[in-house]
Design an enzyme around this catalytic site. Structure first.
Site, PDB file in Angstrom:
ATOM      1  N   ILE A  87       0.965  -0.904  -0.219  1.00  0.00           N
ATOM      2  CA  ILE A  87       0.127   0.017  -0.028  1.00  0.00           C
ATOM      3  C   ILE A  87       0.920   1.062   0.036  1.00  0.00           C
ATOM      4  CG2 ILE A  87      -0.272  -0.073   2.649  1.00  0.00           C
ATOM      5  CD1 ILE A  87      -2.849   1.011   2.298  1.00  0.00           C
ATOM      6  N   SER A  88       0.832   1.946  -0.975  1.00  0.00           N
ATOM      7  CA  SER A  88       1.716   3.294  -1.139  1.00  0.00           C
ATOM      8  C   SER A  88       1.570   3.965   0.067  1.00  0.00           C
ATOM      9  CB  SER A  88       1.382   4.119  -2.396  1.00  0.00           C
ATOM     10  OG  SER A  88       1.569   3.614  -3.571  1.00  0.00           O
TER      11      SER A  88
END
Length: 213
Positions: free
Chosen positions: A63-64
């Site tokens: 997840i960025s």
């Protein structure tokens, strides 16, 4: 896991951090202040969910970090009702931010495990993407093109021609380009054949894999 006042307080702190890093778009900051990011992560990361960090989400994906999500979304300058193609649904957090700022979101994920998980999670949180699909992001979604904007959430060695072809005239493509570290790149379609390119600093992304389904 629930969403509590404590989580809300942590989100407010995260918004302050993003503002200090230069994010100014009010709609994006509001979306980040409302979306329960801890619910998009494995419960073991719950205590860290509102730090400006990337985390593994399974299937070799991440997840960025919230700054990257906000930065990419800000580059798109999304207006309410814009038709946006997202390549790499992942956890669904970026999808949620796009939906919250008013985009009509079409999203593609190549990892079946993540696709199934996110397809169940988003509706539970009241987040309605227009279309979620399982497939090769390099190909985009030609049947639904053209798009006002395209956002790629994985690093690519080069800019896929198929994605450029699916932009409306005046449309924007945001993509991290490069092999080891990536340069955040903004492509604006000027007319049928002309594209304008802008480059922003270095970012680190998992690779965008081709034909892996």
């Amino acid at each position: 896991m629930k969403d509590t006042p404590k989580h809300q307080g942590l989100r407010n702190q995260l918004v302050t951090v993003l503002q200090q890093k230069g994010i100014t778009n009010k709609n994006i900051l509001e979306a980040i202040s409302k979306i329960p990011r801890h619910l998009f992560l494995n419960s073991s990361f719950e205590d860290y969910a509102y730090q400006d960090l990337a985390f593994p989400i399974g299937a070799g994906q991440t997840i960025s970090q919230p700054y990257t999500v906000a930065f990419q979304t800000e580059l798109l300058e999304v207006k309410k009702g814009d038709k946006v193609l997202e390549i790499g649904t992942g956890s669904g957090y970026q999808t949620a931010v796009l939906c919250m700022v008013g985009a009509v979101v079409y999203s593609v994920e190549r990892q079946n495990e993540l696709f199934k998980k996110t397809s169940l999670l988003l509706p539970k949180l009241g987040i309605r993407a227009k279309h979620l699909s399982f497939g090769d992001g390099y190909k985009g979604l030609p049947n639904y093109a053209p798009f006002d904007s395209i956002i790629v959430t994985a690093g690519a060695p080069e800019i896929p021609k198929a994605l450029m072809a699916q932009l409306k005239i005046g449309g924007k493509l945001v993509i991290p380009v490069g092999e080891n570290s990536q340069i955040m790149t903004l492509i604006i379609r000027k007319d049928e054949t002309q594209f304008e390119k802008h480059e922003f600093g270095d970012f680190k992304f998992v690779p965008l894999l081709e034909d892996k389904n």
